[in-house]
Design a protein around this motif. Structure first.
Motif, PDB file in Angstrom:
ATOM      1  N   ILE A 200       9.360  14.091 -30.213  1.00 58.01           N
ATOM      2  CA  ILE A 200       8.136  13.818 -31.026  1.00 58.01           C
ATOM      3  C   ILE A 200       6.893  14.464 -31.055  1.00 58.01           C
ATOM      4  N   ARG A 201       6.583  15.280 -30.038  1.00 57.39           N
ATOM      5  CA  ARG A 201       5.508  16.445 -30.209  1.00 57.39           C
ATOM      6  C   ARG A 201       5.934  17.507 -31.347  1.00 57.39           C
ATOM      7  N   LEU A 202       7.063  17.610 -31.159  1.00 56.09           N
ATOM      8  CA  LEU A 202       7.647  18.924 -32.101  1.00 56.09           C
ATOM      9  C   LEU A 202       7.827  18.558 -33.470  1.00 56.09           C
ATOM     10  N   GLU A 203       7.949  17.173 -33.962  1.00 58.95           N
ATOM     11  CA  GLU A 203       7.694  16.438 -35.340  1.00 58.95           C
ATOM     12  C   GLU A 203       6.328  16.870 -35.645  1.00 58.95           C
ATOM     13  N   ALA A 204       5.212  16.899 -34.743  1.00 56.18           N
ATOM     14  CA  ALA A 204       3.978  16.725 -35.542  1.00 56.18           C
ATOM     15  C   ALA A 204       3.606  18.156 -35.672  1.00 56.18           C
ATOM     16  N   LEU A 205       4.363  19.262 -35.658  1.00 52.26           N
ATOM     17  CA  LEU A 205       4.259  20.543 -36.258  1.00 52.26           C
ATOM     18  C   LEU A 205       4.093  20.571 -37.630  1.00 52.26           C
ATOM     19  N   ALA A 238       2.333  32.480 -20.635  1.00 50.42           N
ATOM     20  CA  ALA A 238       1.576  31.165 -21.349  1.00 50.42           C
ATOM     21  C   ALA A 238       1.725  30.235 -20.306  1.00 50.42           C
ATOM     22  N   TYR A 239       2.640  29.926 -19.512  1.00 49.32           N
ATOM     23  CA  TYR A 239       2.640  28.965 -18.470  1.00 49.32           C
ATOM     24  C   TYR A 239       1.471  29.081 -17.735  1.00 49.32           C
ATOM     25  N   LEU A 240       1.286  30.115 -17.147  1.00 49.15           N
ATOM     26  CA  LEU A 240      -0.101  30.413 -16.362  1.00 49.15           C
ATOM     27  C   LEU A 240      -1.192  30.281 -16.948  1.00 49.15           C
ATOM     28  N   THR A 241      -1.475  30.845 -18.365  1.00 47.44           N
ATOM     29  CA  THR A 241      -2.776  31.052 -18.794  1.00 47.44           C
ATOM     30  C   THR A 241      -3.094  30.131 -20.020  1.00 47.44           C
ATOM     31  N   ASP A 242      -2.074  29.626 -20.608  1.00 49.86           N
ATOM     32  CA  ASP A 242      -2.364  28.658 -21.660  1.00 49.86           C
ATOM     33  C   ASP A 242      -3.141  27.281 -20.901  1.00 49.86           C
ATOM     34  N   GLU A 243      -4.182  26.948 -21.551  1.00 50.68           N
ATOM     35  CA  GLU A 243      -4.930  25.550 -21.595  1.00 50.68           C
ATOM     36  C   GLU A 243      -3.795  24.460 -22.042  1.00 50.68           C
ATOM     37  N   HIS A 244      -3.102  23.681 -20.945  1.00 50.81           N
ATOM     38  CA  HIS A 244      -2.188  22.766 -21.394  1.00 50.81           C
ATOM     39  C   HIS A 244      -1.971  21.834 -20.171  1.00 50.81           C
ATOM     40  N   ARG A 245      -1.507  20.836 -20.551  1.00 49.09           N
ATOM     41  CA  ARG A 245      -0.966  19.642 -19.706  1.00 49.09           C
ATOM     42  C   ARG A 245       0.708  19.626 -19.385  1.00 49.09           C
ATOM     43  N   LYS A 246       1.375  20.401 -19.848  1.00 49.42           N
ATOM     44  CA  LYS A 246       2.840  20.243 -20.046  1.00 49.42           C
ATOM     45  C   LYS A 246       3.489  21.428 -19.453  1.00 49.42           C
ATOM     46  N   TYR A 247       3.510  21.512 -18.213  1.00 52.78           N
ATOM     47  CA  TYR A 247       4.368  22.611 -17.573  1.00 52.78           C
ATOM     48  C   TYR A 247       5.696  22.713 -17.909  1.00 52.78           C
ATOM     49  N   MET A 248       6.249  21.399 -18.056  1.00 51.97           N
ATOM     50  CA  MET A 248       7.549  21.293 -18.357  1.00 51.97           C
ATOM     51  C   MET A 248       7.890  21.878 -19.691  1.00 51.97           C
ATOM     52  N   GLY A 249       7.125  21.679 -20.944  1.00 51.88           N
ATOM     53  CA  GLY A 249       7.071  22.675 -21.914  1.00 51.88           C
ATOM     54  C   GLY A 249       7.447  23.985 -21.822  1.00 51.88           C
ATOM     55  N   TRP A 280      12.612  32.932 -31.021  1.00 54.07           N
ATOM     56  CA  TRP A 280      11.268  32.940 -31.001  1.00 54.07           C
ATOM     57  C   TRP A 280      10.326  31.951 -31.778  1.00 54.07           C
ATOM     58  N   GLN A 281      10.881  31.268 -32.836  1.00 55.80           N
ATOM     59  CA  GLN A 281      10.337  30.241 -33.295  1.00 55.80           C
ATOM     60  C   GLN A 281      10.236  28.940 -32.539  1.00 55.80           C
ATOM     61  N   PHE A 282      11.312  28.940 -31.590  1.00 60.68           N
ATOM     62  CA  PHE A 282      11.282  27.595 -30.691  1.00 60.68           C
ATOM     63  C   PHE A 282      10.201  27.869 -29.588  1.00 60.68           C
ATOM     64  N   THR A 283      10.046  28.867 -29.018  1.00 58.60           N
ATOM     65  CA  THR A 283       9.013  29.363 -27.951  1.00 58.60           C
ATOM     66  C   THR A 283       7.641  29.213 -28.662  1.00 58.60           C
ATOM     67  N   ALA A 284       7.437  29.599 -29.710  1.00 59.10           N
ATOM     68  CA  ALA A 284       6.168  29.454 -30.485  1.00 59.10           C
ATOM     69  C   ALA A 284       5.843  28.162 -30.833  1.00 59.10           C
ATOM     70  N   ALA A 285       6.878  27.265 -30.950  1.00 53.93           N
ATOM     71  CA  ALA A 285       6.701  25.909 -31.334  1.00 53.93           C
ATOM     72  C   ALA A 285       6.218  25.060 -30.185  1.00 53.93           C
ATOM     73  N   ILE A 286       6.650  25.451 -29.053  1.00 46.80           N
ATOM     74  CA  ILE A 286       6.332  24.824 -27.687  1.00 46.80           C
ATOM     75  C   ILE A 286       4.706  25.263 -27.283  1.00 46.80           C
ATOM     76  N   ARG A 287       4.508  26.571 -27.535  1.00 47.24           N
ATOM     77  CA  ARG A 287       2.972  26.865 -27.601  1.00 47.24           C
ATOM     78  C   ARG A 287       2.118  26.119 -28.420  1.00 47.24           C
ATOM     79  N   ALA A 288       2.594  26.086 -29.709  1.00 45.08           N
ATOM     80  CA  ALA A 288       1.749  25.341 -30.853  1.00 45.08           C
ATOM     81  C   ALA A 288       1.708  23.792 -30.329  1.00 45.08           C
ATOM     82  N   ALA A 289       2.478  23.346 -29.767  1.00 48.56           N
ATOM     83  CA  ALA A 289       2.658  21.725 -29.657  1.00 48.56           C
ATOM     84  C   ALA A 289       2.056  21.372 -28.182  1.00 48.56           C
TER      85      ALA A 289
END
Length: 358
Positions: A200-205, A238-249, A280-289
């Motif tokens: 659902i989240r990736l669709e929003a890209l 990014a797991y450590l230093t991105d502002e996010h609420r989705k460690y699982m992602g 690369w595209q997938f990992t970047a997509a997780i960051r974008a999402a």
């Protein structure tokens, strides 16, 4: 029904094959869009040198899974497969299709034929189509058994049934270095749609037309293996230093490219760069999402040795903990970077105290 109780004297081949047989009547998800991690974690335990832990893990994990693996209802063949991509109602048909292909030809031939067809949909199931396939490939490379061939059929079948694309062409077609492109990945800033279902989240890209341009504008690195190390390293930081609420992602932002690495040795060389570009595209997509900016880590994290991390991952009973520790250990062995042990330690701590849900 209980899993076979294997002792340390039993072989890892038997422990994994018993687990695959024990989970054979379970579907690929334990909730709508939430993947069944049982076969992947069982294989990861063997890779961690802990086959004696496989039986207890699958015995504890199996009760949460849907029973009655899907059965075929229509025929998918070489003439009709394309419109069947992404149709979860045809999961049983996809499994039967790959089961038939693997009965006709060696598994490496089937993999080489279908990998490039499925690669555009690598985000399938939050990356779990390729992750499950990667674990199955490593298992088969170790020992070719009927249960492991069946697991590859199921991994490919799940990937095809959950096939999902995100913006971009999966080509290194620009001039920006990977790390520069990473810094330019646009973000979905709204919290709407953040949840356990990655699809659902990736669709929003699709709302971020610049995302595809950024990932495509990346220059091809010098070496595929080194490029994968760069990608998993970016995911770990990014797991450590991105502002996010989705460690699982961000856990999956690392385990998906790490799974691609498992498959590369069994693919023709001409497929390597496309595979890395898709990772690369997938990992970047997780960051974008899921990433929304930079932050300082919540606290300084001291890493723990991988043997202790493995014990603690097993104690949690959580398949993500097992898979993440195994992938981080493997990536660390190649890159020699402490970031992998640091993030694995942090994830285990969060699994133990419940803080992985934020």
């Amino acid at each position: 029904m209980t899993a076979p109780d294997r002792t340390e004297g039993d072989t890892s081949v038997g422990a994994l094959d018993d687990a695959l047989d024990y989970l054979a009547d379970c579907g690929p998800e334990w909730g709508p869009g939430v993947s069944n991690h049982g076969p992947m974690a069982a294989e990861a335990l063997v890779a961690l040198g802990r086959p004696e832990a496989v039986g207890r893990f699958v015995n504890d994990y199996r009760p949460m899974l849907y029973r009655d693996a899907p059965v075929p209802s229509v025929t998918i063949d070489e003439a009709t497969w394309r419109p069947a991509l992404g149709n979860m109602r045809l999961l049983g048909d996809w499994n039967a299709f790959f089961r038939a292909r693997l009965a006709e030809a060696p598994w490496r031939e089937v993999l080489a034929a279908w990998w490039p067809r499925l690669l555009p949909g690598l985000p399938a199931g939050g990356g779990h189509g390729v992750i499950r396939t990667g674990h199955a490939v490593r298992a088969l490379a170790s020992a070719e058994t009927p249960g492991r061939v069946e697991e590859l059929a199921r991994g490919l079948g799940y990937w095809a049934a959950r096939f999902q694309q995100v913006p971009g062409t999966q080509r290194f077609a620009g001039e920006r270095e990977l790390r520069q492109a990473w810094d330019s990945v646009p973000r979905l800033l709204a919290d709407q749609g953040i949840g356990e279902i990655f699809r659902i989240r990736l669709e929003a890209l699709d709302l971020l037309p610049e995302f595809g341009r950024v990932v495509d504008a990346t220059a091809r690195p010098e070496d595929p293996q080194r490029a994968l190390s760069m990608i998993t390293n970016l995911a770990a930081h990014a797991y450590l230093t991105d502002e996010h609420r989705k460690y699982m992602g961000f856990v999956h932002a690392l385990t998906a490219p790490a799974a691609v690495r498992l498959v590369l040795p069994h693919l023709p060389a001409e497929l390597h760069w496309d595979s890395v570009a898709a990772a690369w595209q997938f990992t970047a997509a997780i960051r974008a999402a899921y990433g929304t900016g930079y932050r300082e880590p919540e606290s300084l994290v001291s890493s723990i040795d991988y043997a202790t991390l493995t014990d603690r991952a097993i104690a949690t009973g959580d398949p993500h903990a097992i898979k993440y520790v195994e992938a981080c250990r493997r990536e660390d062995a190649l890159a020699g970077d402490p970031i992998y042990a640091i993030v694995a330690t942090d994830w285990i701590r969060r699994m133990e105290d419940g803080s992985w849900v934020t």
